[in-house]
Design an enzyme around this catalytic site. Structure first.
Site, PDB file in Angstrom:
ATOM      1  CD  GLU A   1      28.081  41.072  46.515  1.00 55.61           C
ATOM      2  OE1 GLU A   1      29.103  41.370  46.102  1.00 55.61           O
ATOM      3  OE2 GLU A   1      27.535  41.547  47.659  1.00 55.61           O
TER       4      GLU A   1
ATOM      5  CD  GLU B   1      28.998  43.240  50.176  1.00 54.19           C
ATOM      6  OE1 GLU B   1      28.808  44.274  50.507  1.00 54.19           O
ATOM      7  OE2 GLU B   1      29.203  43.157  48.875  1.00 54.19           O
TER       8      GLU B   1
ATOM      9  CG  PHE C   1      37.922  41.060  44.337  1.00 55.99           C
ATOM     10  CD1 PHE C   1      36.673  40.620  43.649  1.00 55.99           C
ATOM     11  CD2 PHE C   1      39.139  41.238  43.834  1.00 55.99           C
ATOM     12  CE1 PHE C   1      36.840  40.667  42.187  1.00 55.99           C
ATOM     13  CE2 PHE C   1      39.102  41.020  42.430  1.00 55.99           C
ATOM     14  CZ  PHE C   1      38.098  40.870  41.597  1.00 55.99           C
TER      15      PHE C   1
ATOM     16  CG  ASP D   1      40.892  43.705  47.718  1.00 59.48           C
ATOM     17  OD1 ASP D   1      42.039  44.390  47.440  1.00 59.48           O
ATOM     18  OD2 ASP D   1      40.767  42.420  47.154  1.00 59.48           O
ATOM     19  CG  PHE D   2      34.814  43.530  47.580  1.00 59.99           C
ATOM     20  CD1 PHE D   2      35.615  44.051  47.082  1.00 59.99           C
ATOM     21  CD2 PHE D   2      34.250  42.516  46.725  1.00 59.99           C
ATOM     22  CE1 PHE D   2      36.146  44.429  45.700  1.00 59.99           C
ATOM     23  CE2 PHE D   2      34.525  42.768  45.249  1.00 59.99           C
ATOM     24  CZ  PHE D   2      35.417  43.681  44.829  1.00 59.99           C
TER      25      PHE D   2
ATOM     26  CG  HIS E   1      39.138  45.100  42.713  1.00 63.37           C
ATOM     27  ND1 HIS E   1      39.126  46.469  42.644  1.00 63.37           N
ATOM     28  CD2 HIS E   1      38.043  44.464  42.390  1.00 63.37           C
ATOM     29  CE1 HIS E   1      37.606  46.616  42.612  1.00 63.37           C
ATOM     30  NE2 HIS E   1      37.174  45.704  42.555  1.00 63.37           N
TER      31      HIS E   1
HETATM   32  C1  LIG Z   1      31.676  45.807  48.540  1.00 62.92           C
HETATM   33  C2  LIG Z   1      31.703  45.442  47.265  1.00 62.92           C
HETATM   34  N1  LIG Z   1      31.001  44.194  47.153  1.00 62.92           N
HETATM   35  C3  LIG Z   1      30.909  43.742  45.798  1.00 62.92           C
HETATM   36  C4  LIG Z   1      31.636  44.092  44.675  1.00 62.92           C
HETATM   37  C5  LIG Z   1      31.745  43.435  43.424  1.00 62.92           C
HETATM   38  N2  LIG Z   1      31.222  44.391  42.387  1.00 62.92           N
HETATM   39  C6  LIG Z   1      31.740  45.127  41.667  1.00 62.92           C
HETATM   40  S1  LIG Z   1      30.415  45.971  40.697  1.00 62.92           S
HETATM   41  C7  LIG Z   1      29.380  45.076  41.069  1.00 62.92           C
HETATM   42  C8  LIG Z   1      27.995  44.974  40.691  1.00 62.92           C
HETATM   43  C9  LIG Z   1      27.532  46.438  40.988  1.00 62.92           C
HETATM   44  O1  LIG Z   1      26.288  46.772  40.509  1.00 62.92           O
HETATM   45  P1  LIG Z   1      25.560  48.279  40.460  1.00 62.92           P
HETATM   46  O2  LIG Z   1      25.814  48.785  41.673  1.00 62.92           O
HETATM   47  O3  LIG Z   1      24.150  48.068  39.794  1.00 62.92           O
HETATM   48  O4  LIG Z   1      26.419  49.106  39.251  1.00 62.92           O
HETATM   49  P2  LIG Z   1      26.843  48.654  37.742  1.00 62.92           P
HETATM   50  O5  LIG Z   1      27.983  47.444  37.892  1.00 62.92           O
HETATM   51  O6  LIG Z   1      25.535  47.898  37.141  1.00 62.92           O
HETATM   52  O7  LIG Z   1      27.222  49.908  37.109  1.00 62.92           O
HETATM   53  C10 LIG Z   1      29.811  44.068  42.266  1.00 62.92           C
HETATM   54  C11 LIG Z   1      28.851  43.064  42.832  1.00 62.92           C
HETATM   55  C12 LIG Z   1      32.404  45.363  45.190  1.00 62.92           C
HETATM   56  N3  LIG Z   1      33.341  45.889  44.094  1.00 62.92           N
HETATM   57  N4  LIG Z   1      32.425  45.829  46.410  1.00 62.92           N
END
Ligand SMILES: Cc1ncc(C[n+]2csc(CCOP(=O)(O)OP(=O)(O)O)c2C)c(N)n1
Lengths: 349, 328
Positions: free
Chosen positions: A46, A77, A100, A102-103, A146
């Site tokens: 990502e 993932e 992270f 954590d994910f 996190h």
């Molecule tokens: C399982 C997991 N993978 C990756 C992340 C990292 N991450 C946090 S926000 C985000 C983007 C999320 O996009 P969206 O669902 O469209 O929501 P937005 O941030 O645009 O409101 C990512 C990849 C995470 N928090 N949890």
């Protein structure tokens, strides 16, 4: 080969100026060099494309290698880490990133039941040469989901290597080794060492890095500082705390040796035991949770091999068995730090 | 289903309140972070995801919900929390890491938990889907009023757990609504690069439930679509999927320079801001006058200012508090 030995042994480059890099930059260089060398190496994850990864180590790779080999993924993932296993089975060498540690909960099956067991239950035929990169550590108030380290969680599960560099020199050499390794390697990056513009960086992590490609073997600890009275074992961030504690202890006439594990699996038990044979005292420092963790494994290793080597009970400093709290006073209280190490060493003298 | 004038005024006021709350949070966040930006510093450390631009989704949804409706939200949750009626003072105190906060400073901004109004938010993408389905199951099994909502980004809708939860909700005909807030971006990845179809509402067919997409980012349109899904859930007819096209007016988190976002899109942000549009719309419709609008704004700001005054003067936890509440 230790950090110092590796530097001594590296091919002499004419007119080479010192070049201090952050871990992020060093990793970037290792990956770019391996991608040039082997067309099977590719990246998935990502925000690794145009953004260059949240932890800053894939910048410029999209421009050089294109979208075919630098693939931004959906937030899926389970799919893309599972896909890495399949691609690796058929000769690719994926580097898969997940921001992270954590994910990893959402896709753990692809890691510990697929990647980690692929070789074993296929008698070595379905190889899974892949690198899983992820960032660990807290201390900047990023709360419960996190800020974790989860070293022991990964190191406990057989079939994958688990490593983390404490400085940019090791980072480049270990990443090169990880990419060339025929096994899955979980490659951890400590956020406080990474060299990000949005977070502080421990300066000791930013060191001279040769331009040429080189390897630092996985599974070898490094004696980061020689000493004779007490051995301080750590990895990543806690190595630097150990080194600072050693400086403070030196002023009190206590000579501390600092061992940088660099690799949790395989674990370099010989280097640890050799050090404790010499010093007779052992402190293990870990920013992961205390119980059933790295500290217990190191102490068990030493006592199992030769309990007589110890002049006094070993000590462990680790994150208590609670989720990582958000508010600064609570989180800072729980993290290992230099003062805690110094106090532990003093109490052993 | 059209909102009443009272509901429209509430939606406007809540949007204004949320926007001002984000402005105060971002100012507080920047304290101690310049000239050198370091996430760890200042009175509000850690990550910060702002909800500017997405307020219409929050109010169009919140206008239909009661405190008995279980709401599991994503990481960009401040607007949704306000619209669900989360205690603003204690929420602000939590975000500032104070003992008086909703979680006594243990959680911070990504984890807003208010049991009084059954609202919580999460930092792991897609994690909220299963629990919302389970909450809907509990309501059904216990014969209680109240439905459950999961709110997720369009990026999050590609998480495996999303599909599993949708199917489960449908096969058990649960009082559940999944709302996808489609702000077109998941950090740096645009929807077209992550999602094989243009409208996630089309996915509803795969779960045998109604799916609807609202593209206007207008509170009234969202109110109407949510109203249909809520009526269906309350009547025991089963789950629905809604995709609401909206806009992320800020970076992914504070400190994100948005290098990946087209310049034209960044320049168009003021035009994409839903709040001035809605204000003009309500005034044109005679729902409020300019003067009434201003007094709404003043009231909303005062409420936020009061919450900040409360939070900033509240005590921090002591270090040993870290050890409480690991178990109940
Ligand atoms: C399982 C997991 N993978 C990756 C992340 C990292 N991450 C946090 S926000 C985000 C983007 C999320 O996009 P969206 O669902 O469209 O929501 P937005 O941030 O645009 O409101 C990512 C990849 C995470 N928090 N949890």
């Amino acid at each position: 080969m230790s950090f110092v030995e590796a530097i001594a042994a590296k091919p002499v480059q004419k007119n080479r100026n010192e070049r201090k890099l952050t871990i992020a930059k060093a990793l970037n260089e290792a990956i770019a060099q391996e991608m040039r060398r082997d067309k099977n190496v590719f990246l998935m994850g990502e925000d690794i494309g145009i953004l260059g990864a949240v932890w800053g180590y894939t910048g410029g790779l999209l421009a050089e290698f294109g979208e075919e080999r630098v693939r931004d993924t959906p937030i899926s993932e389970t799919a893309f880490i599972g896909a890495a296993v399949g691609a690796a089975n058929l000769g690719m060498r994926p580097i898969v990133e997940l921001m992270f540690v954590d994910f990893y909960g959402v896709c753990m099956d692809a890691i510990y039941n697929l990647a980690a067991k692929s070789s074993y239950h296929s008698a070595g035929t379905f190889k899974a040469p892949m690198v899983l990169t992820t960032a660990v550590g807290g201390g900047y108030s990023d709360s419960t989901q996190h800020s974790q380290c989860l070293y022991a969680t990964f190191a406990h599960l057989p079939g994958m290597k688990v490593v983390m560099p404490s400085n940019a020199y090791d980072a480049k050499g270990m990443m090169t080794s990880a990419i060339r390794d025929d096994n899955p390697v979980v490659f951890m990056m400590h956020k406080n060492l990474q060299g990000m513009g949005f977070l502080g960086t421990i300066q000791g992590a930013i060191v001279d890095v040769p331009e040429d490609s080189y390897t630092v073997p996985l599974g070898k600890a490094n004696v980061a500082r020689d000493g004779k009275d007490v051995t301080i074992v750590g990895l990543g961030m806690t190595v630097h705390q150990g080194l600072e504690a050693a400086k403070a202890l030196e002023k009190e006439g206590v000579s501390a040796e600092v061992v940088d594990l660099r690799s949790l699996a395989p674990l370099d038990r010989d280097t640890i035991c050799r050090s404790v044979q010499k010093t007779g005292r052992l402190i293990v420092v870990d920013d992961d949770y205390l119980s059933y963790g790295v500290t217990a494994e190191i102490i068990a290793t030493v006592t199992e091999r030769d309990i007589q080597a110890l002049k006094c009970s070993p000590k462990r400093i680790a994150f208590p068995d609670i989720p990582v709290p958000f508010a600064r006073p609570m989180e800072q209280h729980c993290l290992p730090n230099i003062q805690k190490i110094v106090a532990a060493a003093r109490s052993m003298m | 289903m059209q909102p009443t004038s009272k509901q429209r005024l509430w939606m406007y006021e809540t949007m204004v309140k949320s926007r001002y709350n984000e402005a105060r949070l971002s100012a507080t966040y920047m304290e101690g972070k310049s000239p050198l930006f370091n996430m760890a510093n200042g009175p509000l450390p850690g990550e910060m995801h702002l909800s500017d631009g997405q307020e219409p989704c929050a109010v169009g949804l919140g206008a239909h919900l009661t405190k008995d409706d279980y709401f599991a939200c994503h990481h960009r949750s401040h607007a949704q929390a306000l619209a669900k009626g989360v205690d603003l003072k204690r929420m602000t105190a939590e975000i500032l890491g104070r003992k008086a906060g909703l979680s006594e400073g243990r959680a911070g901004h990504i984890h807003i938990f208010d049991y009084e109004v059954l609202f919580w938010s999460s930092g792991i993408i897609g994690q909220n889907m299963g629990p919302a389905v389970g909450a809907a199951l509990a309501r059904k099994m216990r014969g209680e009023a109240g439905i459950a909502i999961a709110c997720i980004g369009e990026g999050g809708a590609n998480q495996g757990g999303f599909h599993e939860a949708m199917n489960l909700a449908a096969v058990w005909k649960l009082p559940f609504i999944c709302v996808i807030e489609d702000n077109q971006w998941a950090v740096s990845v645009p929807k077209a690069k992550s999602t094989a179809i243009a409208s996630n509402a089309d996915r509803a067919a795969a779960y045998g439930m109604p799916g609807e997409r609202v593209a206007s980012n207008d509170p009234d349109d969202i109110f109407a679509a949510v109203g249909r899904a809520v009526a269906r859930a309350r009547a025991g007819e089963g789950p629905s999927l809604l995709e609401l096209q909206t806009v992320r007016l800020q970076g992914h988190f504070m400190g994100d320079p948005e290098v990946y976002r087209p310049k034209a899109e960044i320049a168009a942000k003021p035009e994409m801001d839903p709040i001035p549009h809605y204000r003009r719309k309500l005034i044109a419709a005679g729902v409020m006058t300019e003067i009434e609008a201003e007094s709404i704004v003043a009231r909303a700001h005062a409420e936020v200012d009061e919450a900040f005054a409360f939070a900033r003067s509240a005590a921090e936890p002591v270090p040993e508090d870290a050890f409480d509440k690991v178990f109940v």
